[in-house]
Motif scaffolding. Structure first.
Motif, mmCIF file in Angstrom:
data_model
loop_
_atom_site.group_PDB
_atom_site.id
_atom_site.type_symbol
_atom_site.label_atom_id
_atom_site.label_comp_id
_atom_site.label_asym_id
_atom_site.label_seq_id
_atom_site.Cartn_x
_atom_site.Cartn_y
_atom_site.Cartn_z
ATOM 1 N N SER A 274 10.295 -29.162 -3.863
ATOM 2 C CA SER A 274 9.267 -28.134 -3.971
ATOM 3 C C SER A 274 7.989 -28.555 -3.246
ATOM 4 N N LEU A 275 7.570 -29.794 -3.439
ATOM 5 C CA LEU A 275 6.372 -30.290 -2.764
ATOM 6 C C LEU A 275 6.565 -30.296 -1.254
ATOM 7 N N SER A 276 7.711 -30.755 -0.801
ATOM 8 C CA SER A 276 7.991 -30.785 0.634
ATOM 9 C C SER A 276 7.905 -29.387 1.237
ATOM 10 N N ALA B 128 0.419 -25.782 2.269
ATOM 11 C CA ALA B 128 -0.212 -25.590 0.960
ATOM 12 C C ALA B 128 -1.505 -26.385 0.793
ATOM 13 N N TYR B 129 -1.622 -27.492 1.461
ATOM 14 C CA TYR B 129 -2.796 -28.337 1.284
ATOM 15 C C TYR B 129 -3.506 -28.553 2.607
ATOM 16 N N THR B 130 -4.809 -28.608 2.540
ATOM 17 C CA THR B 130 -5.594 -28.984 3.703
ATOM 18 C C THR B 130 -5.682 -30.502 3.682
#
Length: 82
Positions: A52-54, A61-63
Motif C-alpha cells: 500500500s505504501l509503495s 502521495a508524499y512531497t
C-alpha cells in the motif's frame, strides 16, 4: 529500511512460514507452532502495508524534502550523494 526491502523481507518470511506449515517439526512444542502463526500474521500484515505504501509513493502521495514546494528544505550537507 526502504519499502522494497520491507516487501522482500515480508515475502521471504511468508515463504519460510509456508514451508514450515507444509512440513512442521512434530517435535516442536505446540506453543512454538502457535508463535509461527503469529510471525506469519505479522509478515502478511507488513507485506500488505508495504504494498500500500509503495503504491501511494508511486502515485505521489508524499512531497519529498527535495521536491519543489516542499514544506522543508534539506541542508545541502545532509543530502545523499550518489
Amino acid at each position: 529500511m526502504g519499502v522494497d526491502t520491507t516487501l522482500a523481507g515480508a515475502q521471504a518470511e511468508l515463504v519460510v512460514q509456508a514451508k514450515w506449515r507444509e512440513h512442521p517439526n512434530r517435535d516442536a512444542p505446540e506453543h512454538v507452532r502457535d508463535q509461527a502463526e503469529v510471525w506469519a500474521g505479522h509478515a502478511r500484515t507488513e507485506l500488505e502495508w508495504a504494498k500500500s505504501l509503495s503504491k501511494r509513493l508511486s502515485e505521489g502521495a508524499y512531497t519529498m524534502a527535495d521536491d519543489p514546494g516542499s514544506w522543508r528544505t534539506v541542508p545541502d550537507h545532509l543530502k545523499m550523494r550518489t
